[in-house]
Scaffold this active site. Structure first.
Site, short mmCIF file in Angstrom:
data_model
loop_
_atom_site.label_atom_id
_atom_site.label_comp_id
_atom_site.label_asym_id
_atom_site.label_seq_id
_atom_site.Cartn_x
_atom_site.Cartn_y
_atom_site.Cartn_z
N LYS A 22 0.81 -1.30 0.09
CA LYS A 22 0.11 0.04 0.00
C LYS A 22 0.79 0.97 -0.02
CE LYS A 22 -4.41 -1.65 1.90
NZ LYS A 22 -5.27 -1.48 2.83
N LYS A 31 -6.69 -11.02 -8.28
CA LYS A 31 -7.81 -11.15 -7.50
C LYS A 31 -9.26 -10.25 -7.86
CE LYS A 31 -8.19 -10.14 -3.11
NZ LYS A 31 -7.88 -10.28 -1.73
N LYS A 42 -12.72 -4.69 -5.34
CA LYS A 42 -13.50 -3.40 -5.63
C LYS A 42 -12.78 -2.38 -6.52
CE LYS A 42 -15.10 -3.52 -0.63
NZ LYS A 42 -14.64 -3.32 0.54
P1 AMP Z 1 -11.59 -5.70 1.59
O1 AMP Z 1 -12.78 -5.65 0.34
O2 AMP Z 1 -10.35 -5.89 1.15
O3 AMP Z 1 -12.11 -4.91 2.98
O4 AMP Z 1 -12.15 -7.19 2.16
C1 AMP Z 1 -13.07 -7.64 3.18
C2 AMP Z 1 -13.21 -9.31 3.20
O5 AMP Z 1 -13.25 -9.69 1.93
C3 AMP Z 1 -11.76 -9.99 3.67
O6 AMP Z 1 -11.94 -10.91 4.44
C4 AMP Z 1 -11.18 -10.23 2.19
O7 AMP Z 1 -10.20 -11.45 2.48
C5 AMP Z 1 -12.32 -10.75 1.46
N1 AMP Z 1 -12.10 -10.74 -0.15
C6 AMP Z 1 -12.14 -9.46 -0.74
N2 AMP Z 1 -11.75 -9.91 -2.04
C7 AMP Z 1 -11.92 -11.21 -2.26
C8 AMP Z 1 -11.73 -12.41 -3.33
N3 AMP Z 1 -11.51 -11.86 -4.51
N4 AMP Z 1 -12.08 -13.68 -2.78
C9 AMP Z 1 -12.16 -13.73 -1.50
N5 AMP Z 1 -12.06 -12.76 -0.70
C10 AMP Z 1 -12.01 -11.78 -0.96
#
Ligand code: AMP
Ligand code: TRP
Length: 332
Positions: A111, A194, A197
């Site tokens: 980051k 991956k 968002k």
């Molecule tokens: P974040 O959007 O980074 O705040 O992630 C929120 C939760 O969603 C975390 O537990 C991440 O590990 C999970 N997560 C986000 N993107 C993915 C993905 N492409 N596959 C699986 N888990 C995800």
């Protein structure tokens, strides 16, 4: 008795990976355990945020968690900034964790990029705040995606260091709970990235609020390869896009990857994508509709968060007080 804690950042565009990798698992755990889920707005400001956008995203993410099946009547859903014990305990932990431990955190390196001197101090101590989130509730289990494993291990190190610095057995060592099947949902445009968002391409992800037409169109345009679907699991090797679509099918239908491979063995992507679209629309449709309904009812979401703040605080306050007593703060 186990206590579950997990967090999610308030950024818009909740996508299929958030649902399958996080929110759906949270909803499944609520039957068996006491669950606390937090929209982590204190973490969000470790990178610059527009205040109004963040306020809306906090509601949107809370709406996604509720629509995804987490029941506010049996779980605690709240936003982090409103429970001051998180920041208070984080300060104590800043005086327990060592520079060397934080220097190893890969997410900070990613980051911060090349300009480390320009990064906020908060971005550097982000994982210390994460440890405080978990331990302010003495949570024992933390359901997250693979990318958060290192941070949960650091939380264990901090809990252990606190206990041994003060000669107490106060904080439990929390366990990461990583869902194997849907741990990594990949981009629909590139099977090596991956689903996220923040991907600039809308066609790379299925958003939780996408309607039937958008879902069908994104699946139709998803990247594939020129071969028919394989006859066996081994046939998925070296075919990341095919593997991802089959994983999504398996996760959405709660089946094993192997049984999906068997059903579609030798078929073309056309047939498979049609079936996947139908499945995705029927499972995600009602969730997206409920999420949109909640986003149009901000008072309802705010009421859930307000109630969550009160319940969360009732648990965290006595624990953090006791930690302060252990450290030696006078309560005059
Ligand atoms: P974040 O959007 O980074 O705040 O992630 C929120 C939760 O969603 C975390 O537990 C991440 O590990 C999970 N997560 C986000 N993107 C993915 C993905 N492409 N596959 C699986 N888990 C995800
Ligand atoms: N860092 C996590 C993420 O980016 C979010 C998070 C903050 C979290 N505090 C937490 C996850 C505590 C689990 C437990 O996904």
């Amino acid at each position: 008795m186990k206590r579950i804690f997990s967090g999610i950042q308030p950024s818009g565009n909740l996508q299929l990976g958030n649902y399958l990798g996080a929110i759906r698992n949270w909803a499944r755990m609520q039957k068996d355990y006491e669950c606390i889920f937090c929209v982590v707005d204190l973490h969000a400001i470790t990178l610059p945020q527009d205040p109004e956008v963040m306020r809306q995203a906090t509601r949107e993410v809370a709406a996604g968690v509720i629509a995804g099946g987490v029941d506010p009547a049996s779980c605690i859903i709240f936003n982090q900034s409103q429970v001051p014990e998180h920041a208070e305990l984080a300060w104590i932990f800043n005086c327990v964790a060592r520079m060397g431990w934080l220097n190893r955190m890969t997410q900070f390196k990613e980051k911060a990029g090349k300009d480390r001197d320009g990064a906020f101090v908060g971005l550097y101590t982000y994982p210390v705040l994460q440890a405080a989130d978990i331990l302010a509730y003495k949570a024992t289990d933390v359901p997250v995606g693979e990318d958060q494993k290192q941070h949960i291990e650091l939380s264990r190190d901090i809990a252990q260091a606190f206990n041994s610095m003060f000669g107490v057995d106060f904080f439990p060592l929390p366990e990461p709970r990583i869902q194997a099947e849907a741990a990594r949902i990949m981009s629909l445009r590139d099977g090596s990235k991956k689903m996220s968002k923040s991907d600039p391409s809308e066609y790379s992800r299925i958003n939780m609020t996408d309607g039937p037409d958008e879902i069908a169109q994104k699946i139709r345009r998803a990247k594939t390869d020129p071969h028919p679907l394989p006859e066996s699991l081994e046939g998925l090797e070296g075919r990341p896009e095919a593997a991802n679509l089959i994983t999504i099918f398996a996760a959405l239908s709660d089946r094993t990857v192997e049984s999906v491979v068997t059903e579609f063995a030798g078929k073309g992507f056309g047939d498979f994508k049609g079936a996947l679209s139908e499945l995705a629309v029927s499972t995600l449709g009602p969730i997206g509709d409920e999420m949109k309904r909640l986003m149009a009812a901000p008072d309802e979401v705010d009421a859930v968060l307000r109630n969550g703040v009160e319940k969360a605080r009732a648990i965290a306050q006595p624990i953090v007080r006791e930690a302060q007593d252990i450290v030696g703060f006078l309560r005059p």
